[in-house]
Design an enzyme around this catalytic site. Structure first.
Site, PDB file in Angstrom:
ATOM      1  N   HIS A  82       1.051  -1.477  -0.200  1.00  0.00           N
ATOM      2  CA  HIS A  82       0.004  -0.009  -0.041  1.00  0.00           C
ATOM      3  C   HIS A  82       0.946   0.742  -0.084  1.00  0.00           C
ATOM      4  CE1 HIS A  82       1.160  -0.685   3.965  1.00  0.00           C
ATOM      5  NE2 HIS A  82       0.884   0.820   4.494  1.00  0.00           N
ATOM      6  N   ASP A  86      -0.385   4.956   1.915  1.00  0.00           N
ATOM      7  CA  ASP A  86      -0.253   4.962   3.081  1.00  0.00           C
ATOM      8  C   ASP A  86      -1.896   5.867   2.830  1.00  0.00           C
ATOM      9  OD1 ASP A  86       1.106   3.908   5.169  1.00  0.00           O
ATOM     10  OD2 ASP A  86       2.516   6.131   5.390  1.00  0.00           O
ATOM     11  N   HIS A  99       4.538   0.178   0.143  1.00  0.00           N
ATOM     12  CA  HIS A  99       5.498  -0.607   0.823  1.00  0.00           C
ATOM     13  C   HIS A  99       4.295  -1.858   1.366  1.00  0.00           C
ATOM     14  CE1 HIS A  99       3.213   2.718   3.985  1.00  0.00           C
ATOM     15  NE2 HIS A  99       3.664   1.484   4.802  1.00  0.00           N
ATOM     16  N   ARG A 132       5.056   5.777  14.865  1.00  0.00           N
ATOM     17  CA  ARG A 132       5.292   6.226  13.156  1.00  0.00           C
ATOM     18  C   ARG A 132       4.253   7.407  12.969  1.00  0.00           C
ATOM     19  NH1 ARG A 132       0.887   3.964   8.773  1.00  0.00           N
ATOM     20  NH2 ARG A 132      -0.173   5.911   9.268  1.00  0.00           N
TER      21      ARG A 132
END
Length: 273
Positions: free
Chosen positions: A96, A98, A249, A264
């Protein structure tokens, strides 16, 4: 600062900067240039506090909220990305970009490794410039001008959030839907990149899911060709910083029975064009 490429497609380790300390303008510019050149950059041995991580992220763009998971206590712009010993699904464990279901998807994301399993838990990255450039001229003409509908509620993706939503999910969750070009032009490099992904792209605009499926399935498989990818092996204190506008990623879910904890930060982007 030394730059070491980790594959032919994308990815480089940056050796030298100590991200615990404030960075000067020249170093920040060099890191940004490396991100644009390599799409994902990595740092080792960076045991940053949450405040230090936020300071580093803020050099490049404004940190923003992630809509589905509660943040780290006291740090609303940092989310824990966790898989616990008893859990079977890993958060975001599918290829995907993000949050492409937002009207303004992020510029990029930073991920800092806090706790790692004794093996496994690597992350794959893929170069969407190369994926686009490898297409035939006929396919490029077909894709030109097409738009795709992206949703936060695709079934394969919601399954990757199940454990985190039970443990850390936000009560105000809703479905997000946004329409973006199938091929976007990077606002800083001017290069074209494929901008559909199997996690969030639901269908082509003005088409049904059934009508869209043959073309989208081809693109999803094409994007993950090995020659477009790199693989990063994490160590405690490792940081990955990727450009969400031209890279995808996929965290590998191969460490059942062990704990993996990452922090994150997502960075504000713009509307794809």
């Amino acid at each position: 600062m030394e730059i070491r490429r980790i594959s032919g497609a994308l990815g480089a380790e940056l050796i030298g900067p100590d991200l615990r300390r404030p960075l000067d303008a020249g170093t920040i510019a060099a890191i940004r240039r490396a991100l644009l050149d390599h799409l994902v950059i990595f740092f080792r041995d960076q045991d940053l506090s949450p405040d230090q991580l936020l300071r580093f992220a803020g050099y490049f763009a404004e940190p923003i909220d992630y809509p589905f998971v509660n943040s780290l206590p006291g740090y609303p712009k940092i989310i824990p990305v966790v898989k616990l010993e008893h859990e079977r699904v890993n958060f975001g464990g599918i290829w995907h970009s993000d949050t492409t279901y937002l009207d303004e998807p992020p510029l990029g994301s930073l991920l800092l490794a806090r706790e790692l399993p004794p093996y496994g838990g690597d992350t794959l990255f893929a170069n969407m410039y190369l994926a686009y450039e490898a297409l035939s001229d006929g396919m490029k003409r077909l894709l030109a001008g097409l738009k795709a509908v992206n949703s936060s509620a695709k079934a394969d993706t919601t399954r990757t959030r199940e454990d985190r939503m039970r443990a850390d999910g936000r009560a105000d969750v809703k479905e997000f839907v946004a329409e973006h070009p199938v091929v976007r032009t990077h606002p800083e490099t001017g290069r074209k990149a494929l901008y559909v992904n199997v996690a969030h792209t639901l269908r082509l605009a003005d088409m049904t899911e059934a009508e869209s499926a043959p073309l989208l399935q081809f693109l999803f498989q094409h994007q993950a060709r090995p020659e477009f990818t790199c693989r990063f092996r994490w160590e405690p204190g490792s940081i990955a910083f990727w450009d969400n506008r031209c890279a995808q990623h996929n965290p590998v879910n191969d460490y059942h029975g062990y704990r993996r904890v990452m922090h994150r930060i997502t960075l504000k982007g713009d509307r794809p064009r």
